[in-house]
Design a protein around this motif. Structure first.
Motif, PDB file in Angstrom:
ATOM      1  N   UNK A 261       0.850  -1.204   0.000  1.00 39.92           N
ATOM      2  CA  UNK A 261       0.000   0.000   0.000  1.00 39.92           C
ATOM      3  C   UNK A 261       0.883   1.250   0.000  1.00 39.92           C
ATOM      4  N   UNK A 262       0.505   2.192  -0.833  1.00 36.84           N
ATOM      5  CA  UNK A 262       1.250   3.450  -0.924  1.00 36.84           C
ATOM      6  C   UNK A 262       0.806   4.409   0.171  1.00 36.84           C
ATOM      7  N   UNK A 263       1.764   4.964   0.891  1.00 37.61           N
ATOM      8  CA  UNK A 263       1.458   5.973   1.910  1.00 37.61           C
ATOM      9  C   UNK A 263       1.601   7.340   1.236  1.00 37.61           C
ATOM     10  N   UNK A 264       0.518   8.073   1.167  1.00 36.46           N
ATOM     11  CA  UNK A 264       0.524   9.362   0.461  1.00 36.46           C
ATOM     12  C   UNK A 264       1.120  10.466   1.347  1.00 36.46           C
ATOM     13  N   UNK A 265       1.758  11.444   0.679  1.00 34.86           N
ATOM     14  CA  UNK A 265       2.307  12.549   1.475  1.00 34.86           C
ATOM     15  C   UNK A 265       2.155  13.904   0.780  1.00 34.86           C
ATOM     16  N   UNK A 266       1.397  13.930  -0.313  1.00 33.62           N
ATOM     17  CA  UNK A 266       1.322  15.183  -1.072  1.00 33.62           C
ATOM     18  C   UNK A 266       0.694  16.316  -0.264  1.00 33.62           C
ATOM     19  N   UNK A 267      -0.198  15.977   0.673  1.00 29.73           N
ATOM     20  CA  UNK A 267      -0.852  17.041   1.456  1.00 29.73           C
ATOM     21  C   UNK A 267       0.070  17.620   2.529  1.00 29.73           C
ATOM     22  N   UNK A 268       1.243  17.029   2.713  1.00 24.45           N
ATOM     23  CA  UNK A 268       2.145  17.505   3.765  1.00 24.45           C
ATOM     24  C   UNK A 268       2.966  18.715   3.342  1.00 24.45           C
ATOM     25  N   UNK A 269       3.003  18.995   2.033  1.00 27.15           N
ATOM     26  CA  UNK A 269       3.834  20.095   1.540  1.00 27.15           C
ATOM     27  C   UNK A 269       3.523  21.408   2.229  1.00 27.15           C
ATOM     28  N   UNK A 270       2.253  21.673   2.424  1.00 30.85           N
ATOM     29  CA  UNK A 270       1.867  22.943   3.037  1.00 30.85           C
ATOM     30  C   UNK A 270       1.553  22.774   4.517  1.00 30.85           C
ATOM     31  N   UNK A 271       2.322  21.959   5.205  1.00 33.76           N
ATOM     32  CA  UNK A 271       2.111  21.772   6.650  1.00 33.76           C
ATOM     33  C   UNK A 271       3.411  21.998   7.403  1.00 33.76           C
ATOM     34  N   UNK A 272       3.293  22.572   8.590  1.00 34.18           N
ATOM     35  CA  UNK A 272       4.419  22.743   9.512  1.00 34.18           C
ATOM     36  C   UNK A 272       3.821  22.854  10.907  1.00 34.18           C
ATOM     37  N   UNK A 273       4.325  22.010  11.804  1.00 35.49           N
ATOM     38  CA  UNK A 273       3.785  22.051  13.161  1.00 35.49           C
ATOM     39  C   UNK A 273       3.147  20.728  13.515  1.00 35.49           C
ATOM     40  N   UNK A 274       2.228  20.752  14.474  1.00 39.28           N
ATOM     41  CA  UNK A 274       1.589  19.505  14.897  1.00 39.28           C
ATOM     42  C   UNK A 274       0.690  18.922  13.806  1.00 39.28           C
ATOM     43  N   UNK A 275       0.304  19.767  12.865  1.00 39.72           N
ATOM     44  CA  UNK A 275      -0.535  19.234  11.780  1.00 39.72           C
ATOM     45  C   UNK A 275       0.220  18.186  10.965  1.00 39.72           C
TER      46      UNK A 275
END
Lengths: 409, 437
Positions: B396-410
């Protein structure tokens, strides 16, 4: 050339790679930094060339360059040979390995003892000339390296030489060519080196009855096949109704097969219908903005489009080649030494019918009627494979552009 | 290809002594990594009034210009990317004459406020002294002319190109007195993906009245670069920003806080606390609440994640920190793709090695990975891969594209949630309960 504002002319290395990439059963291995390979993939994609386990790079480290260490290349050759079992591996040098004088010919020579694949060194590092030279080398390589053995002649079969993915809408042109050859002579295509071919088909290039040469870059290859197998060739593509008629007659003369009279009759009808365009040209010649055309592209296509415009009576006042004219009988085609000069020539044109790439079209005044006829594409995509520039359908399409142009004058 | 044979050539993390020990999966690569020239292009694209002048072969200059026309903040055909194309004459006799002529044309036509003079592989082999040419041009035209060297044969990918371009900006920064330092302003260095304005960290800063100064390479102006030394603190959101931050600390006394995309909640908490200390903002309670929420989420996730085996590719997160976090969650790394080795003293490397000794290999070579999967049999893959191809091998592929615009506990929360989702899916696949999609 000093400052380059837009896209520079692709190099001989780029031209040779996109020519060789088309061979099924072969792999292109670049001996150089990986970044160039990665960057290039999108351009090949735009041309309709999809490297699917047919393009690899070795990458290079500083140590390899300093020590002249070719271990990485040797390992890559072994891996590809063992892992993908290609019939041929083209080992292509890069600008860096050319400069340091990496002996890829030597490596291919001794490595071939241990590989199942044939290794063909391509020592084109990007400094000998532009893509036109690279394509010339590519066609020569494909023909002279493979078509070496005696083969049995096949009836009613032709090869196409000089077709390339770097020509915008080439797949459409080939579709039209097939249609003309089928309808006109009941001939079928054997191989199209540089576009659609396989190692097996290349070995049997000599089996064709005739070679159809679309680009001047492939003439030497055609002459080689004529000398080796006695295969005659016809140079030039069928542009315009009149041009298509002439071309069909040339093919008929060479093959000894008469052209299907129905096709001839259809073309004659089409030709008669275009008489009005010549009349428009002379009527508009007295107006403030007289009809005139500009063509930017490769020499072979410039010649073809010039025939089209001559047929409708529109004078071509500017013909700019995208590649060097060295070795070409250029006539009135120019290649400005500097980009600045090209920009200025294009910017001063108004109310013209312009055939060219999207950057050249962008530079021309908005009063011009602009038709995309070559790469590079900036805003659009090449999807259709049934919209040729040559033959009957090609002329139909181009006449629509001519019609729009008169609407602007 | 034989997966076992490919694996036999690799080293394990515990046997690596330097980055050179990290081997490629195969000697033949496709498509291979991007080069630092692309990194330099991306970084200059983010400085809206700076010009990129590439000196290189037809190929390097062609592909760079083509890419800028399509995007990377350059916008359109008439954009800020220009080039000087080298031919055989320049290789033999040097590029000086051509560069000087081109620069004169550039100044006449575009009148740039600053120029990044980017060299490529060939010039670094021939040894043209572009640094001194840049100095000469700077003196002659009285604008910043910053040389950036982007030879690919010294680097693994494009990141050093971003790093070196960002670092070169220090020569444009103007010194400020203590009184001129704005205690309510921060710079953000190293944001190469996504928008900082969309991160939790940005929201927190704005909420407490902090203004954002220079954002390199995320999107800034030459004026903001000039004024960068007036910020109270630099927030380094990716390690590519460290060289510049360290130089600014030495040259202007600007401190910095490392605030990467951390997966582990305790690292996020630590970064927040350090940053808020510099800005004299008291948000102890607020941070504790956010932290505890993440910790609880992580504890719950362990039940699902424990025992999951994975192959790590290239993600938006810091490689070793993320892997150490996954190990702490009970997951087992089988193979880590990375282009850097931080050294045996790196705490994350030490932590991973306490429990596992995964294989390591260079990234961006997914073709031979297909054969490796058959041998290693991972449950999950993290990074860029073809999802359908993975699923055919029950991965299964773990997606990470939504992490680009994140910094912090998010980041922590999103990472944990995605890992849990993927692990659940992997369990269903492994149980042979068919395709989910």
């Amino acid at each position: 050339m000093s400052l380059c504002r837009y896209l520079p002319t692709p190099s001989d290395r780029m031209g040779v790679i996109w020519t060789l990439l088309s061979v099924k059963g072969a792999v292109v291995l670049e001996y150089g930094p990986a970044g160039t390979t990665h960057f290039s993939v999108s351009m090949y994609g735009q041309m309709g060339v999809e490297p699917n386990q047919s393009l690899f790079t070795t990458h290079l480290s500083e140590d390899d360059i300093i020590m002249g260490d070719v271990t990485r290349l040797e390992e890559a050759v072994r891996e590809i040979d063992k892992g993908y079992h290609p019939e041929v591996i083209f080992v292509v040098s890069s600008s860096v390995t050319s400069i340091i004088g990496a002996d890829i010919k030597g490596v291919c020579n001794y490595m071939e003892q241990e590989t199942g694949a044939r290794l063909i060194p391509v020592d084109t590092g990007g400094f000998k000339g532009d893509y036109s030279l690279g394509m010339r080398e590519g066609y020569n390589l494909l023909v002279k390296s493979f078509a070496t053995e005696a083969v049995e002649r096949k009836k009613a079969v032709y090869n196409v030489l000089g077709a390339s993915g770097c020509d915008y809408r080439m797949r459409s042109d080939l579709w039209e060519l097939r249609s003309l050859m089928q309808e006109g002579f009941s001939y079928t295509e054997h191989a199209t080196p540089g576009m659609d071919s396989s190692v097996a088909a290349l070995k049997e290039l000599g089996a064709a009855e005739v070679n159809l040469v679309l680009r001047e870059e492939a003439l030497e290859a055609a002459e080689y096949l004529e000398k080796t197998y006695g295969t005659p060739y016809v140079y030039g593509a069928p542009y315009g109704y009149e041009g298509t008629l002439c071309w069909l007659k040339k093919v008929s003369d060479v093959t000894g097969v008469p052209v299907n009279p129905e096709l001839l009759a259809k073309l004659q009808r089409k030709k008669r219908d275009t008489a009005s365009y010549k009349m428009y040209a002379s009527m508009y010649a007295h107006k403030e903005n007289r009809p005139q055309a500009v063509i930017v592209g490769d020499v072979s296509r410039i010649r073809g489009f010039s025939e089209v415009l001559e047929e409708v009576g529109i004078p071509v006042t500017l013909k700019i080649s995208n590649h060097s004219l060295a070795g070409f009988e250029a006539g009135d085609i120019i290649k400005p030494a500097k980009e600045k000069e090209k920009i200025s020539l294009l910017k001063e044109k108004t109310y013209s019918l312009v055939f060219g790439d999207e950057i050249s079209l962008y530079l021309c005044d908005e009063s011009c009627e602009k038709v995309v006829t070559s790469f590079p594409l900036i805003r659009s995509k090449q999807i259709a494979e049934h919209m040729p520039f040559i033959g009957i359908r090609g002329m139909d399409y181009l006449l629509e552009a001519v019609d729009r142009y008169y609407g602007k004058l | 290809m034989n997966g076992a044979e490919i694996i036999s050539r690799l080293k394990c993390l515990g046997d690596v002594n330097s980055t050179k020990d990290i081997r490629q999966l195969t000697a033949a690569l496709f498509p291979g990594a991007h080069c630092p020239l692309m990194g330099a292009m991306m970084a200059v694209g983010g400085i809206e009034d700076a010009v990129l002048l590439v000196i290189g072969t037809d190929e390097c200059t062609y592909y760079t210009k083509k890419a800028t026309i399509g995007g990377f903040s350059f916008k359109g055909i008439d954009n800020r990317c220009f080039s000087v194309v080298l031919d055989h004459h320049d290789v033999t006799f040097g590029c000086r004459e051509k560069l000087m002529e081109a620069f004169e044309e550039l100044m006449e036509e575009a009148a740039p406020k600053a120029v990044f003079l980017v060299t490529t592989c060939v010039l670094e082999v021939t040894g043209d002294d572009v640094d001194s040419m840049a100095e000469e041009l700077q003196t002659q035209y009285q604008i910043p002319v910053l040389p950036v060297h982007t030879e690919h044969f010294k680097t693994a990918n494009h990141i050093p190109g971003v790093r070196d371009t960002v670092t070169a900006c220090i020569s444009m920064m103007e010194p400020v007195s203590m009184e001129q330092v704005n205690h309510k302003r921060v710079n953000v260095i190293g944001q190469r993906l996504g928008k900082f304005e969309e991160t939790q960290l940005y929201d927190v800063l704005v909420k407490h009245g902090i203004e954002i100064g220079m954002m390199l390479p995320g999107g800034t102006t030459l004026e903001a670069v000039r004024q960068a030394a007036a910020a109270r603190v630099n927030i380094v959101v990716n390690e590519l920003g460290l060289p510049l931050a360290k130089k600014m600390q030495v040259q202007f006394g600007t401190p910095y806080v490392m605030f990467d995309k951390y997966a582990a909640p305790e690292h996020v908490l630590q970064a927040y606390k350090e940053l808020m200390g510099y800005l004299k903002i008291d948000m102890e309670e607020e941070l504790e609440t956010m932290y505890q929420e993440c910790v609880q989420m992580a504890e719950e996730a362990k039940k699902t994640l424990s025992g999951m085996k994975y192959v790590y590719g290239n993600t938006a997160l810091s490689c070793y920190e993320y892997n150490a976090f996954m190990v702490s969650m009970g997951m087992e790394p089988l193979l880590i793709q990375t282009n850097e080795y931080p050294g045996e003293d790196d705490p994350y490397v030490k932590y991973i090695l306490e429990k596992y000794n995964p294989y390591v290999t260079k990234s961006a070579n997914i073709a031979p990975l297909q054969y490796v999967y058959d041998e290693l049999k991972p449950n999950l893959y993290l990074g860029h891969e073809y999802e359908s191809r993975l699923r055919a091998k029950k991965i299964v592929l773990v997606h990470d594209s939504n992490l680009s615009s994140m910094l912090g506990f998010d980041v922590s929360k999103a990472v944990i949630a995605e890992l849990v989702r993927a692990a659940k899916e992997a369990k269903i696949l492994a149980a042979g309960e068919g395709e989910l999609r």
